[in-house]
Design a protein around this motif. Structure first.
Motif, PDB file in Angstrom:
ATOM      1  N   GLN A   1       5.998 -13.253  -3.978  1.00 13.76           N
ATOM      2  CA  GLN A   1       6.526 -13.657  -2.861  1.00 13.76           C
ATOM      3  C   GLN A   1       6.641 -12.390  -1.976  1.00 13.76           C
ATOM      4  O   GLN A   1       7.676 -11.532  -2.330  1.00 13.76           O
ATOM      5  CB  GLN A   1       7.560 -14.674  -2.491  1.00 13.76           C
ATOM      6  N   VAL A   2       6.085 -12.225  -0.668  1.00 11.95           N
ATOM      7  CA  VAL A   2       6.149 -10.991  -0.035  1.00 11.95           C
ATOM      8  C   VAL A   2       7.180 -11.221   1.108  1.00 11.95           C
ATOM      9  O   VAL A   2       7.113 -12.488   1.821  1.00 11.95           O
ATOM     10  CB  VAL A   2       4.941 -10.615   0.748  1.00 11.95           C
ATOM     11  N   GLY A  26       7.710  -7.266  -2.951  1.00 17.11           N
ATOM     12  CA  GLY A  26       6.687  -8.381  -3.373  1.00 17.11           C
ATOM     13  C   GLY A  26       5.115  -7.554  -3.243  1.00 17.11           C
ATOM     14  O   GLY A  26       4.309  -8.061  -3.735  1.00 17.11           O
ATOM     15  N   VAL A  27       5.166  -6.230  -2.763  1.00 13.08           N
ATOM     16  CA  VAL A  27       3.732  -5.687  -2.920  1.00 13.08           C
ATOM     17  C   VAL A  27       3.971  -4.600  -3.450  1.00 13.08           C
ATOM     18  O   VAL A  27       3.100  -3.764  -3.619  1.00 13.08           O
ATOM     19  CB  VAL A  27       3.799  -5.086  -1.135  1.00 13.08           C
ATOM     20  N   ALA A  28       5.003  -4.035  -3.997  1.00 16.80           N
ATOM     21  CA  ALA A  28       5.069  -2.731  -4.860  1.00 16.80           C
ATOM     22  C   ALA A  28       4.271  -2.958  -5.966  1.00 16.80           C
ATOM     23  O   ALA A  28       3.817  -1.658  -6.697  1.00 16.80           O
ATOM     24  CB  ALA A  28       6.547  -2.688  -5.426  1.00 16.80           C
ATOM     25  N   GLY A  29       3.910  -3.904  -6.638  1.00 17.40           N
ATOM     26  CA  GLY A  29       3.189  -4.238  -7.805  1.00 17.40           C
ATOM     27  C   GLY A  29       1.598  -3.771  -7.446  1.00 17.40           C
ATOM     28  O   GLY A  29       0.852  -3.786  -8.591  1.00 17.40           O
ATOM     29  N   THR A  79      10.369  -1.872  -3.941  1.00 18.05           N
ATOM     30  CA  THR A  79      10.459  -2.001  -2.434  1.00 18.05           C
ATOM     31  C   THR A  79       9.732  -0.914  -1.830  1.00 18.05           C
ATOM     32  O   THR A  79       9.782   0.261  -2.228  1.00 18.05           O
ATOM     33  CB  THR A  79      11.817  -2.139  -1.775  1.00 18.05           C
ATOM     34  N   ASN A  80       8.490  -1.170  -0.885  1.00 16.06           N
ATOM     35  CA  ASN A  80       7.905  -0.203  -0.031  1.00 16.06           C
ATOM     36  C   ASN A  80       8.750  -0.231   1.248  1.00 16.06           C
ATOM     37  O   ASN A  80       8.893  -1.238   1.762  1.00 16.06           O
ATOM     38  CB  ASN A  80       6.547  -0.552  -0.022  1.00 16.06           C
ATOM     39  N   GLU A 100       4.107  -6.304   9.445  1.00 11.16           N
ATOM     40  CA  GLU A 100       3.018  -7.460   8.766  1.00 11.16           C
ATOM     41  C   GLU A 100       2.341  -6.940   7.407  1.00 11.16           C
ATOM     42  O   GLU A 100       2.176  -5.638   7.621  1.00 11.16           O
ATOM     43  CB  GLU A 100       2.139  -8.104   9.889  1.00 11.16           C
ATOM     44  N   ALA A 101       1.922  -7.685   6.889  1.00 11.27           N
ATOM     45  CA  ALA A 101       1.153  -7.359   5.599  1.00 11.27           C
ATOM     46  C   ALA A 101       0.147  -8.322   5.223  1.00 11.27           C
ATOM     47  O   ALA A 101       0.260  -9.405   5.417  1.00 11.27           O
ATOM     48  CB  ALA A 101       2.287  -7.274   4.275  1.00 11.27           C
TER      49      ALA A 101
END
Length: 128
Positions: A1-2, A26-29, A79-80, A100-101
């Motif tokens: 979940q981002v 949720g985006v680090a991976g 975390t980014n 936003e992503a």
């Protein structure tokens, strides 16, 4: 979940600087994410400001902020942190700024509606 959480907004005089931050979990991976800053002033549509692709750190900017704003990102554990350094601020930069992503490409032609993840926003006020 981002999840995206913005911070760093505030009030500044024209010509001043502010730095916004977006903590993205949720985006680090995956490096296949485009991270973007949009802004929306009262009565206006949300507009793109800057974006960066996590895979290669390639930045893109709206013409209205080129040379004044700098987007960056760094990874901290899971975390980014996506930063937006804003210099030489103008009255027309005043708006609510949103992080936003989206997965995949990072072309400037992708509109706000293409991004499925966004934060709650942080307010930037510029006084002349």
């Amino acid at each position: 979940q981002v999840q995206l959480v913005e911070s760093g907004g505030g009030s500044v005089q024209a010509g001043g600087s502010l730095r916004l931050s977006c903590a993205a979990s949720g985006v680090a991976g995956s490096r296949n994410y485009c991270m973007a800053w949009f802004r929306q002033a009262p009565g206006k549509e949300r507009e793109a400001v800057a974006r960066i692709f996590l895979g290669n750190d390639f930045p893109s900017y709206a013409d209205s902020v080129k040379g004044r704003f700098t987007i960056s990102q760094e990874k901290r554990e899971n975390t980014n942190i996506v930063g937006l350094q804003m210099n030489s601020l103008k009255a027309e930069d005043a708006a609510m700024y949103y992080c936003e992503a989206m997965r995949g490409g990072c072309l400037m032609r992708f509109a706000d509606t293409d991004f499925p993840y966004w934060g709650q926003g942080t307010q930037v006020t510029v006084s002349s």
